[in-house]
Design a protein around this motif. Structure first.
Motif, PDB file in Angstrom:
ATOM      1  N   GLU A  79       0.831  -1.126   0.147  1.00 19.50           N
ATOM      2  CA  GLU A  79      -0.018   0.013   0.080  1.00 19.50           C
ATOM      3  C   GLU A  79       0.862   1.186  -0.051  1.00 19.50           C
ATOM      4  O   GLU A  79       0.589   2.218  -0.799  1.00 19.50           O
ATOM      5  CB  GLU A  79      -1.023  -0.062   1.215  1.00 19.50           C
ATOM      6  N   GLU A  80       1.766   1.294   0.936  1.00 17.52           N
ATOM      7  CA  GLU A  80       2.826   2.412   0.921  1.00 17.52           C
ATOM      8  C   GLU A  80       3.555   2.728  -0.502  1.00 17.52           C
ATOM      9  O   GLU A  80       3.784   3.802  -1.008  1.00 17.52           O
ATOM     10  CB  GLU A  80       3.689   2.122   2.024  1.00 17.52           C
ATOM     11  N   GLU A  81       4.147   1.408  -1.127  1.00 21.15           N
ATOM     12  CA  GLU A  81       4.759   1.549  -2.318  1.00 21.15           C
ATOM     13  C   GLU A  81       3.827   2.177  -3.367  1.00 21.15           C
ATOM     14  O   GLU A  81       4.124   2.962  -4.122  1.00 21.15           O
ATOM     15  CB  GLU A  81       5.174   0.318  -2.857  1.00 21.15           C
ATOM     16  N   GLN A  82       2.408   1.891  -3.390  1.00 19.63           N
ATOM     17  CA  GLN A  82       1.500   2.252  -4.332  1.00 19.63           C
ATOM     18  C   GLN A  82       1.295   3.795  -3.916  1.00 19.63           C
ATOM     19  O   GLN A  82       1.180   4.544  -5.172  1.00 19.63           O
ATOM     20  CB  GLN A  82       0.253   1.568  -4.434  1.00 19.63           C
ATOM     21  N   ARG A  83       1.195   4.405  -2.991  1.00 22.95           N
ATOM     22  CA  ARG A  83       1.045   5.740  -2.459  1.00 22.95           C
ATOM     23  C   ARG A  83       2.358   6.539  -3.149  1.00 22.95           C
ATOM     24  O   ARG A  83       2.075   7.513  -3.618  1.00 22.95           O
ATOM     25  CB  ARG A  83       0.843   5.961  -1.086  1.00 22.95           C
ATOM     26  N   ASN A  84       3.588   5.922  -2.970  1.00 20.92           N
ATOM     27  CA  ASN A  84       4.592   6.623  -3.257  1.00 20.92           C
ATOM     28  C   ASN A  84       4.876   6.636  -4.963  1.00 20.92           C
ATOM     29  O   ASN A  84       5.369   7.527  -5.379  1.00 20.92           O
ATOM     30  CB  ASN A  84       6.003   5.925  -2.776  1.00 20.92           C
ATOM     31  N   VAL A  85       3.954   5.682  -5.722  1.00 20.91           N
ATOM     32  CA  VAL A  85       4.235   5.790  -6.829  1.00 20.91           C
ATOM     33  C   VAL A  85       3.121   6.791  -7.522  1.00 20.91           C
ATOM     34  O   VAL A  85       3.644   7.586  -8.316  1.00 20.91           O
ATOM     35  CB  VAL A  85       3.934   4.284  -7.565  1.00 20.91           C
ATOM     36  N   THR A  86       2.040   6.942  -6.914  1.00 18.97           N
ATOM     37  CA  THR A  86       0.981   7.746  -7.620  1.00 18.97           C
ATOM     38  C   THR A  86       1.190   9.029  -7.033  1.00 18.97           C
ATOM     39  O   THR A  86       0.499  10.064  -7.608  1.00 18.97           O
ATOM     40  CB  THR A  86      -0.168   7.252  -7.159  1.00 18.97           C
ATOM     41  N   VAL A  87       2.002   9.570  -6.228  1.00 16.10           N
ATOM     42  CA  VAL A  87       2.327  10.856  -5.936  1.00 16.10           C
ATOM     43  C   VAL A  87       2.943  11.687  -6.876  1.00 16.10           C
ATOM     44  O   VAL A  87       3.597  11.128  -7.589  1.00 16.10           O
ATOM     45  CB  VAL A  87       3.028  10.783  -4.457  1.00 16.10           C
TER      46      VAL A  87
END
Length: 69
Positions: free
Chosen positions: A61-69
């Motif tokens: 979940e954290e990786e996805q948030r960092n990618v979409t920012v």
């Protein structure tokens, strides 16, 4: 029976308080898995597995948030 060494990493002991009903259910599953797989599966093993799965979900979940920012 001697307690088997199951962790090959540095460990930290943590005292956990959970509802008795949850513990009893985990105990039933540990007994079932012990019989099914013919290896000792403790309540602690089940809790450690659940924590590992939860941490993996949090990392993804954290990786996805960092990618979409």
């Amino acid at each position: 029976m001697v307690r088997p060494i199951k962790l090959n990493k540095e460990t930290k002991t943590y005292n956990l308080t959970i509802p008795v009903d949850d513990f009893n259910e985990l105990s039933k599953y540990s007994h079932l898995q012990t019989q099914r797989y013919n290896v000792q599966v403790s309540v602690a093993d089940l809790i450690r597995s659940a924590v590992s799965l939860y941490l993996e979900d949090l990392r993804q979940e954290e990786e996805q948030r960092n990618v979409t920012v």
